[in-house]
Design an enzyme around this catalytic site. Sequence first.
Site, PDB file in Angstrom:
ATOM      1  N   ARG A   1       0.879  -1.181   0.000  1.00 24.42           N
ATOM      2  CA  ARG A   1       0.000   0.000   0.000  1.00 24.42           C
ATOM      3  C   ARG A   1       0.903   1.214   0.000  1.00 24.42           C
ATOM      4  O   ARG A   1       1.678   1.422   0.942  1.00 24.42           O
ATOM      5  CB  ARG A   1      -0.910   0.011   1.228  1.00 24.42           C
ATOM      6  CG  ARG A   1      -1.632   1.338   1.403  1.00 24.42           C
ATOM      7  CD  ARG A   1      -2.769   1.308   2.383  1.00 24.42           C
ATOM      8  NE  ARG A   1      -3.916   0.612   1.826  1.00 24.42           N
ATOM      9  CZ  ARG A   1      -5.166   0.775   2.255  1.00 24.42           C
ATOM     10  NH1 ARG A   1      -5.437   1.614   3.238  1.00 24.42           N
ATOM     11  NH2 ARG A   1      -6.154   0.105   1.709  1.00 24.42           N
TER      12      ARG A   1
ATOM     13  N   HIS B   1      -7.024   0.958  -6.804  1.00 20.02           N
ATOM     14  CA  HIS B   1      -7.302   0.106  -5.638  1.00 20.02           C
ATOM     15  C   HIS B   1      -8.000  -1.169  -6.137  1.00 20.02           C
ATOM     16  O   HIS B   1      -9.181  -1.394  -5.891  1.00 20.02           O
ATOM     17  CB  HIS B   1      -8.177   0.867  -4.636  1.00 20.02           C
ATOM     18  CG  HIS B   1      -8.197   0.277  -3.256  1.00 20.02           C
ATOM     19  ND1 HIS B   1      -7.388  -0.777  -2.866  1.00 20.02           N
ATOM     20  CD2 HIS B   1      -8.927   0.600  -2.152  1.00 20.02           C
ATOM     21  CE1 HIS B   1      -7.627  -1.070  -1.598  1.00 20.02           C
ATOM     22  NE2 HIS B   1      -8.562  -0.255  -1.147  1.00 20.02           N
TER      23      HIS B   1
ATOM     24  N   ASP C   1     -17.088   7.655  -2.312  1.00 21.13           N
ATOM     25  CA  ASP C   1     -15.801   7.521  -1.616  1.00 21.13           C
ATOM     26  C   ASP C   1     -15.575   8.823  -0.843  1.00 21.13           C
ATOM     27  O   ASP C   1     -16.268   9.830  -1.093  1.00 21.13           O
ATOM     28  CB  ASP C   1     -14.700   7.290  -2.676  1.00 21.13           C
ATOM     29  CG  ASP C   1     -13.302   7.076  -2.091  1.00 21.13           C
ATOM     30  OD1 ASP C   1     -13.182   6.811  -0.882  1.00 21.13           O
ATOM     31  OD2 ASP C   1     -12.323   7.180  -2.863  1.00 21.13           O
TER      32      ASP C   1
ATOM     33  N   ARG D   1     -13.946  -7.907   1.112  1.00 18.69           N
ATOM     34  CA  ARG D   1     -12.524  -7.634   0.865  1.00 18.69           C
ATOM     35  C   ARG D   1     -11.698  -8.874   1.197  1.00 18.69           C
ATOM     36  O   ARG D   1     -10.759  -9.222   0.495  1.00 18.69           O
ATOM     37  CB  ARG D   1     -12.030  -6.454   1.727  1.00 18.69           C
ATOM     38  CG  ARG D   1     -12.694  -5.115   1.492  1.00 18.69           C
ATOM     39  CD  ARG D   1     -12.444  -4.579   0.097  1.00 18.69           C
ATOM     40  NE  ARG D   1     -11.025  -4.622  -0.254  1.00 18.69           N
ATOM     41  CZ  ARG D   1     -10.082  -3.804   0.242  1.00 18.69           C
ATOM     42  NH1 ARG D   1     -10.402  -2.835   1.077  1.00 18.69           N
ATOM     43  NH2 ARG D   1      -8.810  -3.934  -0.114  1.00 18.69           N
TER      44      ARG D   1
HETATM   45  N1   CP Z   1     -11.406   0.247   1.824  1.00 11.17           N
HETATM   46  C1   CP Z   1     -10.138   0.165   2.310  1.00 11.17           C
HETATM   47  O1   CP Z   1      -9.165  -0.025   1.571  1.00 11.17           O
HETATM   48  O2   CP Z   1     -10.069   0.319   3.638  1.00 11.17           O
HETATM   49  P1   CP Z   1      -8.738   0.403   4.515  1.00 11.17           P
HETATM   50  O3   CP Z   1      -8.095   1.742   4.193  1.00 11.17           O
HETATM   51  O4   CP Z   1      -9.225   0.313   5.921  1.00 11.17           O
HETATM   52  O5   CP Z   1      -7.823  -0.716   4.132  1.00 11.17           O
HETATM   53  N1  NVA Z   2      -9.812   7.126  -1.863  1.00 18.25           N
HETATM   54  C1  NVA Z   2      -9.582   6.614  -0.537  1.00 18.25           C
HETATM   55  C2  NVA Z   2      -9.880   5.160  -0.458  1.00 18.25           C
HETATM   56  C3  NVA Z   2      -9.699   4.547   0.888  1.00 18.25           C
HETATM   57  C4  NVA Z   2      -9.973   3.091   0.919  1.00 18.25           C
HETATM   58  C5  NVA Z   2      -8.153   6.886  -0.134  1.00 18.25           C
HETATM   59  O1  NVA Z   2      -7.253   6.648  -0.942  1.00 18.25           O
HETATM   60  O2  NVA Z   2      -7.929   7.352   0.985  1.00 18.25           O
END
Ligand code: CP
Ligand code: NVA
Length: 333
Positions: free
Chosen positions: A108, A135, A232, A319
Amino acid sequence: MTSRPDPRSLLQDLDLDKQQLLDLLTLAAQLKRDKQHGDELPRLRGKNIVLVFEKNSTRTRCSFEVAAYDQGGQVTYLGPEWSHLGREESVADTARVLGRMFDCIALRGHAQDTLEQFAEHAGVPVWNALTDVWHPTQSLADVLTMTEHHGGDVEDIAFCFTGDGHSNIARSLLVTGALLGMDVRVAAPAGLQPPPDVVAAAEAAARSSGARLMVTDDLYPAVRGADFVYTDVWVSMGEPDDAWAARVRSLLPYRVTDDVPNASNRFGVRFMHCLPAIHNRGTVIGASLHQQFGLDGAEVAEEVFESKRSIVFGQAENRMHTIKALLVRALAE
Ligand code: CP
Ligand code: NVA
């Protein structure tokens, strides 16, 4: 020395074709049933997985961990600033070290380029656990969730994303929906729509899949006939706090209140969100938005988030099942 990424890697949604996506969704549904029935077989015994996270996470980290442990694998988590990555040690060197110890890497990060460098140097599969621009493990879970609630073929599903159309989530949904032949609408103001190269990639995929795509600044026509309304956060991780004022101004018309799903005119319309969501004043950010802008929640109103239409927690659970499918497909002997 660089090399090609391991073909089992998933760096962006476009790395999968329609059949691979459908196979993963079928496998995820099977693994979900196996777990529910207590029939799960541990297919990742002896496999070691490392999670390298430059940003915080609740769902993605826990999904990788529970999925791996359910299947008998082992997980090491390196959180933000827990390793030498990028500070004392280059991305390439870190990737080469981790590739010697682990069977796969989930990253990440901020820049997509960091992920690509990892994949070039690691010599093992590398998965995108979220970057600033994609993502893909989220969109996989989202489509599984939609198929569970819709009941028809994936090509029959229509969904409307409203809000920050420039975000990683909107991009991944647009491209994955296009690959799968879905009816995809993105409603966002002109400055926050998916970038032209992403729209072009989605359109190219749509030409062979038969997907119907709409990217517009006009929310209400976009939501008409949608089976799912999705949003989002308005300011993503890594973006500056002072982005909020401009986002509130431009995205308030795209906020999901009851009027938005009502406008779909679909019986059984559902609300989706990748989470975390700002739906009331009960978080540090929610309280600050109330203080600064008088908002009670941001991208979605409490009345929708807590309604029967909301399927956000089933989506979060998925997920784990979909990430498990990725791990099993790549690593099971
Ligand atoms: N939706 C998602 O990626 O959540 P987290 O940031 O908690 O991993
Ligand atoms: N767009 C958001 C998604 C989180 C899962 C971010 O990148 O923070």
